[in-house]
Design an enzyme around this catalytic site. Structure first.
Site, PDB file in Angstrom:
ATOM      1  N   GLU A 175     -17.907  29.941 -20.394  1.00 31.28           N
ATOM      2  CA  GLU A 175     -17.909  31.324 -19.889  1.00 31.28           C
ATOM      3  C   GLU A 175     -18.280  32.324 -20.982  1.00 31.28           C
ATOM      4  O   GLU A 175     -17.540  33.274 -21.264  1.00 31.28           O
ATOM      5  CB  GLU A 175     -16.550  31.649 -19.250  1.00 31.28           C
ATOM      6  CG  GLU A 175     -16.272  30.756 -18.060  1.00 31.28           C
ATOM      7  CD  GLU A 175     -15.103  31.207 -17.190  1.00 31.28           C
ATOM      8  OE1 GLU A 175     -14.204  31.875 -17.699  1.00 31.28           O
ATOM      9  OE2 GLU A 175     -15.109  30.902 -15.987  1.00 31.28           O
ATOM     10  N   GLU A 389     -17.001  24.443 -12.480  1.00 30.38           N
ATOM     11  CA  GLU A 389     -15.649  24.869 -12.101  1.00 30.38           C
ATOM     12  C   GLU A 389     -15.691  25.510 -10.724  1.00 30.38           C
ATOM     13  O   GLU A 389     -16.518  26.394 -10.473  1.00 30.38           O
ATOM     14  CB  GLU A 389     -15.091  25.931 -13.065  1.00 30.38           C
ATOM     15  CG  GLU A 389     -14.627  25.414 -14.378  1.00 30.38           C
ATOM     16  CD  GLU A 389     -13.957  26.480 -15.234  1.00 30.38           C
ATOM     17  OE1 GLU A 389     -13.334  27.414 -14.679  1.00 30.38           O
ATOM     18  OE2 GLU A 389     -14.070  26.373 -16.463  1.00 30.38           O
TER      19      GLU A 389
HETATM   20  C1  BGP Z   1     -12.070  29.977 -15.741  1.00 32.19           C
HETATM   21  C2  BGP Z   1     -11.768  29.235 -17.023  1.00 32.19           C
HETATM   22  C3  BGP Z   1     -10.823  28.094 -16.871  1.00 32.19           C
HETATM   23  C4  BGP Z   1      -9.819  28.203 -15.747  1.00 32.19           C
HETATM   24  C5  BGP Z   1     -10.303  28.939 -14.535  1.00 32.19           C
HETATM   25  C6  BGP Z   1      -9.240  29.334 -13.544  1.00 32.19           C
HETATM   26  O1  BGP Z   1     -12.335  31.300 -16.033  1.00 32.19           O
HETATM   27  O2  BGP Z   1     -12.941  28.707 -17.591  1.00 32.19           O
HETATM   28  O3  BGP Z   1     -10.310  27.818 -18.123  1.00 32.19           O
HETATM   29  O4  BGP Z   1      -8.577  28.443 -16.146  1.00 32.19           O
HETATM   30  O5  BGP Z   1     -11.023  30.091 -14.853  1.00 32.19           O
HETATM   31  O6  BGP Z   1      -8.535  30.445 -14.004  1.00 32.19           O
HETATM   32  P1  BGP Z   1      -6.965  30.497 -13.992  1.00 32.19           P
HETATM   33  O7  BGP Z   1      -6.537  29.331 -14.784  1.00 32.19           O
HETATM   34  O8  BGP Z   1      -6.600  31.758 -14.613  1.00 32.19           O
HETATM   35  O9  BGP Z   1      -6.579  30.419 -12.578  1.00 32.19           O
END
Ligand code: BGP
Length: 491
Positions: A175, A389
């Protein structure tokens, strides 16, 4: 039309959110180790003093460090073709600037990759998923210091050489565009390791949104990261020409709230600056024109973009485009940073979409937006795409009999996979999908365990208690069927 034959189905995690063992076998502190937990209404705070009485969620996380064999066996049982994980930079170079790498850290990932191979799983490795060694923050101010480019490249080359026969798919920075999402806060710290001196020395918790930042150093640091990424790509291809090295973008599709031309243009600009700038640099090999316009409007002196750097960026473009996809948002040109109207900080003009429902954490659920995003990326870059993701964070209940029913997660994944399939039918070259947090882990934004994404439940809770037992959720069996049928059986 169906998914390509060798489609890489699987799941994704990040070292800092699952490994734990934060000071084991030579590892030292890295950025996420300095964050306390929060919840949907309480932002995470930063506390560098390592208060022995405070609870730091990443320190133990789900202890993947000691459970990896069991966890990878479960991924194998689900039929994973691919497992996305990150290497924790601080296990390999604990201070970030050590002369030689830490053999115990290198050995750990050898073992993890061997375990993947045993189960026929292809690793997809992120070199930096927020795990910037803490010493790089305090001594160098993160990527704002050009010396950190060399430190990152040395780390990347060490990994490429060590794992060149075990890993084919790599991502440089997770990201990378989060610093563009809003000034300061989590983007600067997680993404760039960039903090003001007085924040570094804080002795009481600071809200991430209150961390000081200035746009000039943010964009200089981001630029240095582009250079570091491009150099790593060049070196990686020299070390193994078969490597496929990608970028990684946090993508939040933005729609104009109304057909008012003002909304449409503000949305266009926001989308370019939040979502497209980093992809343009890393895929096309140069800054887009709108970036220069933004820098000018914000008084950012661009003399840091040297001719030499431009060449490096041009010669270090990535082989494929990857992104995370969780939500979409609307843009209203009349709104400016109004938290009562906005669901998140993905745009300073963002407002709730009246046609879309949200998760308990306010993330707008929009499967059709995924088809739209895939088409726009493919049209823009004409490069293979990979969704690294996507998933549904929710509160899960473990029943007395040990089962865990998560129909809402199955609904979410099914709806998104259906839209992916339509995008493939549209002609988009998509070659993989790794569902986020395939095993429950620590949330990046809130530090919670209760925001669960997994197909595998982990008995670990927000107060740090739990047996660490792993349990197959209903979505485990469902996803297994999806993978076995290459995305045909979504019932
Ligand atoms: C993305 C990140 C992850 C992950 C995901 C979900 O932005 O790359 O590391 O955590 O989001 O976010 P969260 O864990 O805050 O629900």
């Amino acid at each position: 039309m169906s998914f390509p034959k060798n489609f890489l189905w699987g799941g994704a995690v990040a070292a800092n959110q699952c490994e734990g063992a934060y000071l084991e076998d030579g590892k030292l502190l890295s950025v996420p180790d300095m964050l306390l937990g929060g919840d949907v209404n309480t932002p995470r705070t930063f506390l560098p003093a390592s208060d022995p009485d405070a609870f730091y969620p990443s320190h133990e996380a789900i202890d993947f460090y000691h459970h990896y064999k069991e966890d990878i066996a479960l991924f194998g049982e689900m039929g994973f073709k691919c497992f996305r994980l990150s290497i924790n930079w601080g296990r390999i170079f604990p201070n970030g600037d050590d002369e030689t790498p830490n053999e115990a850290g290198l050995k750990f990932y050898d073992d993890v990759f061997d375990e993947c191979k045993k189960h026929g799983i292809e690793p997809l490795v992120t070199l930096c998923h927020y795990e910037i060694p803490w010493n790089i923050v305090t001594k160098y101010h993160g990527f704002s210091n050009r010396k950190v480019i060399d430190l990152f490249v040395k780390y990347a080359v060490t990994c490429f050489e060590r794992y060149k026969d075990k890993v084919k798919y790599w991502l440089t920075f997770n990201e990378i565009n989060i610093p563009c999402m809003g000034e300061g806060g989590i983007g600067n710290l997680y993404g760039l390791g960039l903090m003001a001196d007085e924040d570094i020395k804080a002795t009481s918790p600071i809200k991430l949104s209150d961390l000081k930042s200035d746009p000039q150093s943010t964009f200089e640091a981001l630029h240095n990261e582009f250079v570091a990424s491009a150099l790593a790509v060049q070196k990686g291809h020299e070390i193994n020409p078969d490597f496929m090295i990608g970028n990684m973008i946090a993508h939040v599709t933005l729609y104009p709230l109304t057909p008012n031309p003002k909304d449409v243009f503000v949305c266009y600009n926001e989308d370019n600056f939040k979502n497209n700038i980093c992809g343009d640099v890393q895929i096309r090999g140069e800054y887009p024109t709108f970036a220069y316009r933004y820098f000018k409007d914000h008084g950012i002196d661009v003399s840091f973009i040297t001719e030499e750097d431009k060449d490096i960026i041009k010669n270090g473009t990535v082989d494929f485009y990857t992104f995370s996809y969780y939500m979409t948002n609307c843009v209203d040109s009349t709104v400016h940073n109004d938290t009562s109207k906005s669901l998140d900080g993905s745009s300073e003009h963002s407002v709730k979409n009246p046609f879309i429902k949200e998760s308990d954490w306010g993330w707008a659920i929009d499967p059709e937006g995924l088809r739209y995003a895939l088409n726009t990326f493919y049209e823009r870059y004409e490069k293979p795409l990979f969704i690294v993701e996507n998933g549904f964070g929710a509160i899960d209940v473990k029943e007395e009999d040990g089962s865990c029913h998560d129909p809402y997660r199955i609904d979410y994944l099914r709806a998104h996979i259906k839209e992916m399939k339509k995008a493939v039918d549209d002609g988009v070259e998509l070659f993989g999908y790794t569902a986020w947090g395939c095993i429950d882990l620590v949330s990046a934004t809130t530090g919670e365990m209760r925001k669960r994404y997994g197909q595998i439940y982990v008995n670990k809770h927000d107060d740090g208690t739990g047996t660490m037992e792993r349990i197959r959720k209903d979505s485990f069996y469902w996803y297994k069927k999806v993978i076995a049928s290459n995305g045909e059986d979504l019932a």
